[in-house]
Design an enzyme around this catalytic site. Structure first.
Site, PDB file in Angstrom:
ATOM      1  N   ARG A  47     -37.045  23.785  -5.839  1.00 18.53           N
ATOM      2  CA  ARG A  47     -37.198  22.712  -5.279  1.00 18.53           C
ATOM      3  C   ARG A  47     -37.047  21.241  -5.768  1.00 18.53           C
ATOM      4  NH1 ARG A  47     -38.442  20.221  -0.332  1.00 18.53           N
ATOM      5  NH2 ARG A  47     -40.085  18.570  -0.637  1.00 18.53           N
ATOM      6  N   HIS A  49     -38.250  17.852  -5.493  1.00 10.90           N
ATOM      7  CA  HIS A  49     -39.203  17.049  -4.799  1.00 10.90           C
ATOM      8  C   HIS A  49     -38.971  15.573  -5.350  1.00 10.90           C
ATOM      9  CE1 HIS A  49     -43.180  17.000  -2.481  1.00 10.90           C
ATOM     10  NE2 HIS A  49     -43.391  16.092  -3.531  1.00 10.90           N
ATOM     11  N   CYS A  63     -47.661  11.799   5.750  1.00 12.39           N
ATOM     12  CA  CYS A  63     -46.436  12.567   5.519  1.00 12.39           C
ATOM     13  C   CYS A  63     -46.861  13.923   5.142  1.00 12.39           C
ATOM     14  CB  CYS A  63     -45.548  11.893   4.356  1.00 12.39           C
ATOM     15  SG  CYS A  63     -46.456  12.011   2.762  1.00 12.39           S
ATOM     16  N   CYS A  65     -45.557  15.560   2.192  1.00 15.22           N
ATOM     17  CA  CYS A  65     -45.168  15.618   0.704  1.00 15.22           C
ATOM     18  C   CYS A  65     -46.042  16.381   0.077  1.00 15.22           C
ATOM     19  CB  CYS A  65     -45.121  14.250   0.245  1.00 15.22           C
ATOM     20  SG  CYS A  65     -43.578  13.315   1.118  1.00 15.22           S
ATOM     21  N   GLN A  68     -45.909  19.996   1.231  1.00 17.37           N
ATOM     22  CA  GLN A  68     -44.426  20.671   0.492  1.00 17.37           C
ATOM     23  C   GLN A  68     -44.723  20.799  -0.678  1.00 17.37           C
ATOM     24  OE1 GLN A  68     -40.755  19.079   1.786  1.00 17.37           O
ATOM     25  NE2 GLN A  68     -41.569  18.392   3.837  1.00 17.37           N
ATOM     26  N   GLU A  90     -39.646   7.111  -5.452  1.00 24.01           N
ATOM     27  CA  GLU A  90     -40.650   7.044  -4.573  1.00 24.01           C
ATOM     28  C   GLU A  90     -40.258   6.238  -3.092  1.00 24.01           C
ATOM     29  OE1 GLU A  90     -44.208   6.868  -2.858  1.00 24.01           O
ATOM     30  OE2 GLU A  90     -44.293   7.212  -4.978  1.00 24.01           O
ATOM     31  N   GLY A  91     -40.749   6.737  -1.974  1.00 24.19           N
ATOM     32  CA  GLY A  91     -40.323   6.397  -0.815  1.00 24.19           C
ATOM     33  C   GLY A  91     -38.866   6.621  -0.188  1.00 24.19           C
ATOM     34  N   ASP A 124     -32.340   6.615   3.539  1.00 29.52           N
ATOM     35  CA  ASP A 124     -32.460   7.241   2.503  1.00 29.52           C
ATOM     36  C   ASP A 124     -31.698   6.903   1.181  1.00 29.52           C
ATOM     37  OD1 ASP A 124     -33.087   9.419   0.653  1.00 29.52           O
ATOM     38  OD2 ASP A 124     -33.008  10.953   2.252  1.00 29.52           O
ATOM     39  N   ARG A 126     -32.031   7.954  -1.905  1.00 32.11           N
ATOM     40  CA  ARG A 126     -32.302   8.989  -3.051  1.00 32.11           C
ATOM     41  C   ARG A 126     -30.708   9.524  -3.725  1.00 32.11           C
ATOM     42  NH1 ARG A 126     -36.530  13.052  -0.258  1.00 32.11           N
ATOM     43  NH2 ARG A 126     -35.228  12.528   1.416  1.00 32.11           N
TER      44      ARG A 126
END
Length: 192
Positions: A47, A49, A63, A65, A68, A90-91, A124, A126
């Site tokens: 995972r 995360h 959310c 999160c 999950q 974050e976010g 996004d 990330r």
């Protein structure tokens, strides 16, 4: 690029784990929670995360999160081996301040995508290159990715990670996160 710094035993309510700390070239700490011996293994449940202070720590219901995270740790802890890579993003990578600003815009009727765009931010931001580095650090042959996010699948495969299975995380929506989850499915392609 990541660099290993330290590790320790981490007994938890989800099983016996070890926690590894890596630093990246932005000097951020990333935690990797490992159950069993994953080195050189195939079909390792993984995972990835992203940090969510409001959900993971404060229990926000805006959310899924935290749910999950918990379900992933339960699953990994029930397997012979597995890992959770906790990324400091974050976010969806926009940071806590911009995330809270996005929450304010959502309170005014925007969805999560519109709230980021209204701030001039990507939907996004990330990055998963550090996750790729972690998987390679442990010489993992192939993974079973615990995710609903098709972008994670795509990124990892494009960067040489063999994914043998996608394990979905199905969390029943609440009245607080139903619109958010619908937006993730319809506008971001998440697979529920």
């Amino acid at each position: 690029m990541i660099e290993f710094y330290s590790k320790a035993r981490l007994p938890s309510r989800f099983g016996s784990f070890e926690i590894y700390v890596f630093k990246n070239d932005e000097n951020k700490d990333h935690a990797v929670i490992v159950h069993g011996d994953v080195r050189g293994k195939s079909d390792v449940p993984v995972r990835i995360h992203s940090e969510c202070l409001t959900g993971d720590v404060l229990g926000s219901m805006r959310c899924d999160c935290r749910d999950q995270l918990i379900e992933s740790l339960k699953y990994i802890g029930s397997q012979p081996y597995g890992m959770l890579i906790y990324m400091r993003q974050e976010g969806r990578g926009i940071g806590l301040l911009n995330k809270i600003r996005a929450y304010n815009l959502q309170d005014q009727g925007l969805d999560t995508v519109e709230a980021n765009l209204e701030q001039g931010l990507p939907v996004d931001e990330r990055k998963y290159d550090y996750a790729v580095d972690v998987i390679k650090y442990f010489n993992i042959e192939s993974i079973q990715l615990i995710t609903n996010n098709p972008e994670k699948l795509k990124y990892l495969e494009e960067h040489g990670i063999k994914i043998t299975k996608r394990i979905p995380i199905i969390i029943p929506p609440t009245k607080f996160d139903e619109f958010y989850l619908e937006t993730k499915r319809e506008r971001m392609g998440h697979l529920f």
